[in-house]
Design a protein around this motif. Structure first.
Motif, PDB file in Angstrom:
ATOM      1  N   GLU A 150       0.844  -1.198   0.000  1.00  0.00           N
ATOM      2  CA  GLU A 150       0.000   0.000   0.000  1.00  0.00           C
ATOM      3  C   GLU A 150       0.877   1.245   0.000  1.00  0.00           C
ATOM      4  O   GLU A 150       1.997   1.230   0.505  1.00  0.00           O
ATOM      5  CB  GLU A 150      -0.925  -0.018   1.212  1.00  0.00           C
ATOM      6  CG  GLU A 150      -1.909  -1.188   1.185  1.00  0.00           C
ATOM      7  CD  GLU A 150      -2.957  -1.100   2.268  1.00  0.00           C
ATOM      8  OE1 GLU A 150      -3.929  -0.349   2.076  1.00  0.00           O
ATOM      9  OE2 GLU A 150      -2.790  -1.794   3.287  1.00  0.00           O
ATOM     10  N   SER A 173       4.164  -0.412  -5.155  1.00  0.00           N
ATOM     11  CA  SER A 173       2.838   0.164  -4.937  1.00  0.00           C
ATOM     12  C   SER A 173       2.055   0.055  -6.244  1.00  0.00           C
ATOM     13  O   SER A 173       2.620  -0.215  -7.312  1.00  0.00           O
ATOM     14  CB  SER A 173       2.938   1.618  -4.478  1.00  0.00           C
ATOM     15  OG  SER A 173       3.681   2.399  -5.417  1.00  0.00           O
ATOM     16  N   PRO A 219       0.203  -5.132   3.728  1.00  0.00           N
ATOM     17  CA  PRO A 219      -0.722  -4.053   4.069  1.00  0.00           C
ATOM     18  C   PRO A 219      -0.039  -2.937   4.852  1.00  0.00           C
ATOM     19  O   PRO A 219       1.045  -3.124   5.418  1.00  0.00           O
ATOM     20  CB  PRO A 219      -1.761  -4.766   4.933  1.00  0.00           C
ATOM     21  CG  PRO A 219      -0.959  -5.819   5.641  1.00  0.00           C
ATOM     22  CD  PRO A 219       0.079  -6.284   4.641  1.00  0.00           C
ATOM     23  N   ILE A 234      -4.868  -4.944  -0.344  1.00  0.00           N
ATOM     24  CA  ILE A 234      -3.846  -4.671  -1.352  1.00  0.00           C
ATOM     25  C   ILE A 234      -3.823  -5.733  -2.445  1.00  0.00           C
ATOM     26  O   ILE A 234      -3.666  -5.411  -3.636  1.00  0.00           O
ATOM     27  CB  ILE A 234      -2.451  -4.494  -0.700  1.00  0.00           C
ATOM     28  CG1 ILE A 234      -1.405  -4.117  -1.746  1.00  0.00           C
ATOM     29  CG2 ILE A 234      -2.044  -5.728   0.080  1.00  0.00           C
ATOM     30  CD1 ILE A 234      -1.702  -2.832  -2.488  1.00  0.00           C
TER      31      ILE A 234
END
Length: 326
Positions: free
Chosen positions: A40, A58, A83, A99
């Motif tokens: 994340e 990401s 996460p 995620i």
């Protein structure tokens, strides 16, 4: 000398064309599954120090990586999520906007033809780092099944093509199969980590996935490396419970187990060429002790020769290039 009676095996090795003609085992791009770590946040491409060439991405950085995977002809990826927040039960694993779920949606929207495999476990999402619910320092089996089933359904809803449960709780395939079927995902296959050993080769993965246990180890649920016959019991259970693929993990020190599973069962067999195996080759190559390309190709060919149909490997992008002569 003319009276000697011996076989001339070298006749079939006399040229590259001759060797190609009699080759028994082949490695293809279609055999490869590429692992990807997603986190994340934004603008993140963190290198994993113990795994040169591997990164945490990401979502905004994931797009470029996925484009490259597709351009290389690699047909499938497996997603591991990290996460921003963790808790005792791994809520991020089964959240609809977790995620892994968001990464799956992004990939399927951008490249619907790319097959997405979702790793279904809790260790990356729990604050204690174990693959199930914990009471004191005991990992509870049956309460963990409910959470794993919820996780699998949420991943399938997000568009995952295959669910790959890696937690090694007893009954995990049965629980996930029932949950998927009841949610209308009866056509989503399960790629079970059926034969997963408590191995020392997982160290670099735990850095990459940020999922090392905070206490104890995983020997109460992962298999003893000394045991061979136990692999039959584990594989048979998962087949009875509805597995569609069987993973053997790790691969390199367990080629005999891959061959055992291949000889006794008729499902597709997946060899997991794990992080420690990858890191050793990378480190030796960077130090000039080995030549990376031939060693990687020989290693993966060994897994295919042992009986694997598919190989889950961090080398996948390099191998895809090498197979194209690049």
């Amino acid at each position: 000398m003319t009276n000697l009676n011996f076989k001339r095996h070298r006749r079939l090795r006399s040229s590259a064309t001759m060797r190609s003609m009699v080759k028994e085992t082949y490695l293809h791009k279609e055999d490869l599954i590429y692992p990807i770590f997603v986190v994340e946040g934004e603008n993140i491409k963190n290198p994993v120090k113990s795994m040169p060439g591997v990164f945490q991405f990401s979502l905004d950085k994931l797009e470029e990586e996925i484009d490259e995977v597709v351009s290389l002809g690699i047909p499938s990826v497996i997603l591991f999520g990290i996460p921003a927040e963790k808790d005792a039960v791994g809520t991020g694993a089964f959240h609809d906007h977790g995620i892994v779920q968001e990464a799956t949606r992004l990939i399927k929207e951008r490249h619907p033809e790319l097959l997405v495999i979702a790793d279904t476990c809790l260790c990356e999402f729990t604050d204690h780092g174990h693959c199930g619910v914990v009471e004191g320092e005991k990992i509870l089996n049956d309460p963990s099944l409910d959470i794993l089933a919820r996780t699998a359904v949420s991943q399938a809803k997000a568009g995952a093509d295959i669910i790959a449960p890696s937690n090694m709780m007893d009954g995990f395939v049965a629980a996930i199969r029932v949950a998927l079927d009841e949610a209308g995902f009866e056509d989503v296959p399960i790629m079970s980590y059926a034969v997963k050993y408590a191995s020392g080769y997982y160290g670099p993965f735990r850095e990459a996935a940020e999922g090392a246990p905070k206490f104890g180890d995983r020997k109460t649920y992962q298999m003893d490396p000394a045991n061979r016959l136990e692999a039959f019991r584990e594989a048979e259970s998962d087949i009875e419970e509805g597995a569609d693929f069987l993973i053997v993990k790790p691969a390199l020190s367990y080629l005999d187990i891959i061959r055992d599973v291949r000889n006794n069962y008729h499902l597709p067999i997946v060899a997991y060429n794990v992080s420690g195996e990858y890191a050793m080759i990378k480190a030796a190559a960077q130090n000039g002790w080995i030549e990376e390309k031939p060693v990687v190709l020989e290693t993966l060919l060994g897994m295919k020769r042992a009986g694997a149909d598919l190989i889950l490997t961090y080398h996948a992008k390099d191998v895809a290039r090498w197979l194209e002569g690049k």
